[in-house]
Design an enzyme around this catalytic site. Structure first.
Site, PDB file in Angstrom:
ATOM      1  N   THR A  49       0.967  -1.106   0.100  1.00  0.00           N
ATOM      2  CA  THR A  49      -0.102  -0.123  -0.002  1.00  0.00           C
ATOM      3  C   THR A  49       0.866   1.246  -0.165  1.00  0.00           C
ATOM      4  OG1 THR A  49      -0.023   0.407   2.588  1.00  0.00           O
ATOM      5  CG2 THR A  49      -1.411  -1.475   1.529  1.00  0.00           C
ATOM      6  N   CYS A  50       0.138   2.176  -0.055  1.00  0.00           N
ATOM      7  CA  CYS A  50       1.154   3.556   0.140  1.00  0.00           C
ATOM      8  C   CYS A  50       1.897   3.721   1.463  1.00  0.00           C
ATOM      9  CB  CYS A  50       0.153   4.690   0.011  1.00  0.00           C
ATOM     10  SG  CYS A  50      -1.242   4.874   1.062  1.00  0.00           S
ATOM     11  N   ASN A  51       1.478   3.170   2.468  1.00  0.00           N
ATOM     12  CA  ASN A  51       2.169   3.269   3.792  1.00  0.00           C
ATOM     13  C   ASN A  51       2.883   1.940   4.073  1.00  0.00           C
ATOM     14  OD1 ASN A  51       1.168   5.815   4.595  1.00  0.00           O
ATOM     15  ND2 ASN A  51      -0.771   5.299   5.088  1.00  0.00           N
ATOM     16  N   ARG A  52       2.760   0.995   3.219  1.00  0.00           N
ATOM     17  CA  ARG A  52       3.782  -0.409   3.775  1.00  0.00           C
ATOM     18  C   ARG A  52       3.858  -1.333   2.499  1.00  0.00           C
ATOM     19  NH1 ARG A  52       2.408  -2.320   8.441  1.00  0.00           N
ATOM     20  NH2 ARG A  52       1.104  -0.730   9.085  1.00  0.00           N
ATOM     21  N   GLN A 112      -9.540   0.917   6.222  1.00  0.00           N
ATOM     22  CA  GLN A 112      -9.242   0.461   4.779  1.00  0.00           C
ATOM     23  C   GLN A 112      -8.219  -0.679   4.613  1.00  0.00           C
ATOM     24  OE1 GLN A 112      -9.540   3.678   5.949  1.00  0.00           O
ATOM     25  NE2 GLN A 112     -11.186   4.222   4.920  1.00  0.00           N
ATOM     26  N   GLN A 116      -7.327  -3.744   1.984  1.00  0.00           N
ATOM     27  CA  GLN A 116      -5.971  -3.921   1.281  1.00  0.00           C
ATOM     28  C   GLN A 116      -5.372  -5.407   1.377  1.00  0.00           C
ATOM     29  OE1 GLN A 116      -4.415  -0.424   2.877  1.00  0.00           O
ATOM     30  NE2 GLN A 116      -4.977   0.810   0.846  1.00  0.00           N
ATOM     31  N   THR A 189      -9.502  16.953   1.041  1.00  0.00           N
ATOM     32  CA  THR A 189     -10.573  16.988   2.162  1.00  0.00           C
ATOM     33  C   THR A 189     -12.091  17.062   1.797  1.00  0.00           C
ATOM     34  OG1 THR A 189      -8.957  18.119   3.446  1.00  0.00           O
ATOM     35  CG2 THR A 189     -11.157  18.153   4.462  1.00  0.00           C
TER      36      THR A 189
END
Length: 416
Positions: A49-52, A112, A116, A189
């Site tokens: 994912t974008c974070n991991r 989320q 994923q 946002t």
């Protein structure tokens, strides 16, 4: 059987490095096949994912998996190694359960990540890199993540400005799905606000933006109507909820415009949420009887309270993941015992078959039957007691009374 989890995430690496080790959707299928080929079991799942980016393998060598990751992306070990974390056995199981439950996310408890992880598992099954152990691990993990969300309040409280704005609207309106919403701005946002509104059944949304094209692009996704800022006075009287977030240096909504809209609404209440800095809505709007104005500061105080609530829920969730990881390892150990029993039986049967065949050959050659049977019994006894005798001797010489006691119990010696 050894489970290994190796990864990199938002806590250990910069976004630049995370981008370099990520796997694009069009390449992850082949990547999982390649990774699985480096394990003894052929089992591997890649969560990216974008974070991991995390690699989950069964019967894989840690150093070899890391080398594969570096080779695949063409990266130097010195650049990647300091940012990697690794877990084995129960720690790997617990880590996956924590990740899927949102306990390791940038936003604590965000839902989320579970979707994923499920998507990664589906892709691994399609790639043929899932067998008994990994399948059971991920299926159990999904059950644990569901248990965390149902048994704790980790996902109940809003911890993002967009989510908090929509949550506030849900508390004020008994049926938010029937409300008419005016969104001012078309940035990230507001887009997230629109998503939360749609998820809550809101069907009537109008998006006002300085650039009509930008608003139209967003409206296509959410089935909303796009207008310019100049058209706001025409649509404001119809709005039950107004949520604004622009980069305007001056207010978009003044007290006079809102007051006029309220008169046209025959003083039906209007909720206005201003999440812009600087503010989009004049603070004097709060003085109007039927206008309920909240600012980003109001939302932040709610978020802080909710984050404290989530942290408390996270402590309960940690207990759940700990307990469930123990239960999964019990299942792993039961598999290992079955394998050991099967191997021991197979070995014993092979010894028996060899000696019986030798005895039958001797009988066929005319040897004395009694002598052949005695020899068979002696050879079979010696073969079968050889390994236990060696183990007993070694334990005695080392003074290992615990192992000696276990061996005596296993061999049934304490019964005599």
């Amino acid at each position: 059987m050894s489970l290994v989890a190796i990864g990199i995430n938002h806590k250990t690496a910069t976004v630049d490095l995370r981008e370099k080790v990520a796997f694009s959707p069009d390449k992850i299928h082949d990547a999982m096949k390649s990774l699985a080929s480096r394990t003894r079991s052929g089992e591997a799942v890649i969560v990216s994912t974008c974070n991991r980016t995390e690699l989950y393998c069964n019967n894989g060598d840690e150093a070899d998996i890391i080398a594969w990751l570096e080779e695949y992306h063409g990266l130097d070990h010195k650049d990647v190694a300091p940012c990697l974390y690794n877990y084995h056995g129960q720690d790997a199981v617990r880590h996956l359960m924590r990740v899927a439950s949102g306990l390791d996310s940038l936003i604590l408890g965000e839902p989320q990540i579970l979707g994923q992880v499920k998507q990664a598992f589906v892709k691994a099954k399609e790639a043929g890199t899932v067998a008994l152990t990994i399948d059971r691990l991920f299926q159990n993990t999904f059950s644990v993540a569901k248990k965390v969300r149902t048994d704790t309040e980790i996902g109940a409280a809003a911890v993002s400005v967009a989510f908090a704005a929509v949550s506030m609207a849900k508390h004020i309106f008994s049926s938010i799905s029937t409300t008419k919403v005016l969104l001012i701005g078309a940035g990230e946002t507001i887009e997230l606000v629109a998503k939360h509104l749609k998820d809550n059944g809101v069907a009537s949304m109008v998006v006002a933006n300085r650039t009509l094209e930008r608003a139209q692009g967003m409206c296509e996704e959410f089935g909303a109507t796009a207008i310019t800022l100049a058209q706001i006075p025409d649509y404001l009287p119809k709005a039950d909820i107004v949520i604004s977030s622009t980069a305007s240096p001056l207010p978009i909504l003044g007290k006079g415009m809102v007051e006029k809209a309220l008169k046209q609404r025959r003083h039906q209440p209007m909720l206005l949420v201003d999440i812009a800095v600087p503010r989009d809505i004049e603070p004097e709007v709060a003085d109007l009887d039927d206008a309920f104005l909240y600012t980003v500061d109001d939302l932040h105080s709610i978020i802080e309270q909710n984050m404290a609530s989530r942290k408390e829920a996270a402590e309960q969730a940690e207990v759940i993941t700990e307990e469930q990881s123990f239960l999964f390892m019990d299942w792993i150990r039961s598999l290992e015992s079955v394998d050991s029993i099967r191997e021991y039986r197979s070995q014993s049967m092979a010894v028996k078959d060899e000696l019986v065949e030798r005895a039958l050959n001797k009988l066929a050659q005319g040897s004395d039957t009694e002598q052949v049977l005695i020899e068979l019994a002696n050879r079979l006894t010696n073969k079968l007691i050889h390994a236990p005798t060696q183990a007993l001797t070694a334990a005695s010489r080392q003074g290992d009374l615990n192992t000696l006691g276990q061996l005596r119990s296993a061999l049934g010696l304490d019964k005599h």
